[in-house]
Design a protein around this motif. Structure first.
Motif, short mmCIF file in Angstrom:
data_model
loop_
_atom_site.label_atom_id
_atom_site.label_comp_id
_atom_site.label_asym_id
_atom_site.label_seq_id
_atom_site.Cartn_x
_atom_site.Cartn_y
_atom_site.Cartn_z
N GLU A 1 0.84 -1.20 0.00
CA GLU A 1 0.00 0.00 0.00
C GLU A 1 0.88 1.25 0.00
OE1 GLU A 1 -2.06 0.89 3.80
OE2 GLU A 1 -1.05 -0.92 4.55
N VAL A 2 0.27 2.35 -0.39
CA VAL A 2 0.96 3.65 -0.38
C VAL A 2 0.19 4.57 0.55
CG1 VAL A 2 1.66 5.64 -1.78
CG2 VAL A 2 1.76 3.34 -2.75
N ARG A 3 0.92 5.24 1.44
CA ARG A 3 0.30 6.17 2.40
C ARG A 3 1.14 7.44 2.50
NH1 ARG A 3 -1.02 2.95 7.93
NH2 ARG A 3 -2.41 1.38 7.06
N VAL A 4 0.47 8.54 2.74
CA VAL A 4 1.15 9.78 3.09
C VAL A 4 1.09 9.86 4.60
CG1 VAL A 4 1.12 12.30 2.94
CG2 VAL A 4 0.56 10.91 0.93
N MET A 5 2.27 9.92 5.22
CA MET A 5 2.32 9.90 6.69
C MET A 5 3.59 10.56 7.19
SD MET A 5 2.95 5.77 6.95
CE MET A 5 3.07 5.67 8.70
N ASP A 6 3.57 10.94 8.45
CA ASP A 6 4.76 11.50 9.08
C ASP A 6 5.71 10.35 9.42
OD1 ASP A 6 3.63 14.01 8.96
OD2 ASP A 6 2.87 13.95 11.01
N SER A 7 7.00 10.59 9.20
CA SER A 7 8.00 9.56 9.44
C SER A 7 9.24 10.18 10.08
CB SER A 7 8.38 8.90 8.11
OG SER A 7 9.54 8.13 8.23
N GLU A 8 9.78 9.50 11.09
CA GLU A 8 11.03 9.98 11.69
C GLU A 8 12.17 9.91 10.69
OE1 GLU A 8 12.01 8.05 15.35
OE2 GLU A 8 9.98 8.27 16.14
N VAL A 9 12.13 8.94 9.81
CA VAL A 9 13.20 8.74 8.83
C VAL A 9 13.02 9.64 7.61
CG1 VAL A 9 14.30 7.07 7.29
CG2 VAL A 9 13.58 6.37 9.58
N TYR A 10 11.80 9.69 7.06
CA TYR A 10 11.56 10.39 5.79
C TYR A 10 10.96 11.78 5.94
CZ TYR A 10 12.48 5.77 3.92
OH TYR A 10 13.07 4.57 3.61
N GLY A 11 10.57 12.18 7.15
CA GLY A 11 10.06 13.51 7.38
C GLY A 11 8.54 13.57 7.41
N PRO A 12 8.00 14.81 7.58
CA PRO A 12 6.55 14.98 7.67
C PRO A 12 5.87 14.82 6.31
CG PRO A 12 7.65 17.09 7.77
CD PRO A 12 8.73 16.05 7.77
N GLN A 13 4.71 14.23 6.35
CA GLN A 13 3.86 14.07 5.17
C GLN A 13 4.61 13.46 3.98
OE1 GLN A 13 0.29 14.70 5.20
NE2 GLN A 13 1.06 14.32 7.27
#
Length: 104
Positions: free
Chosen positions: A62-74
């Protein structure tokens, strides 16, 4: 189709090995799409590029737009849901999805 090669940092590899991790997160780019990450495809999880290996199979993508500690916000991320499987003699071929039990 060849197995999907996924190199991992030590902490993430160890989490897959001990069963505490079952989803790999990658930035949604042309390599990490539904075309390449389809259910039933064999995945080779690697500790770095030349370390220990684990075999897994993709159960869901699946693909999601989410906040990530590794990849950053949104960040737009690919979520690759995996299940470890026993190693096979040939680690470069896909597993026949009809031979797998996809029950949780």
């Amino acid at each position: 189709m060849r197995a999907l090669f996924v190199p991992l940092r030590t902490e993430y590899f160890n989490q897959f090995a001990d069963g505490s991790k079952s989803i790999e997160y990658r930035r949604h780019t042309r390599q990490w799409t539904a075309k390449h990450c389809y259910p039933g495809r064999l995945v080779m999880l690697s500790h770095g590029y030349s370390g220990r290996r684990l075999s897994a199979v993709i159960e869901h993508f699946e693909v999601r737009v989410m906040d990530s500690e590794v990849y950053g916000p949104q960040a737009e991320l690919s979520l690759i849901h995996l299940r470890l499987v026993p190693a096979t003699p040939s680690q470069t071929e896909s597993i026949d999805p009809t031979s797998l039990d996809f029950a949780p």
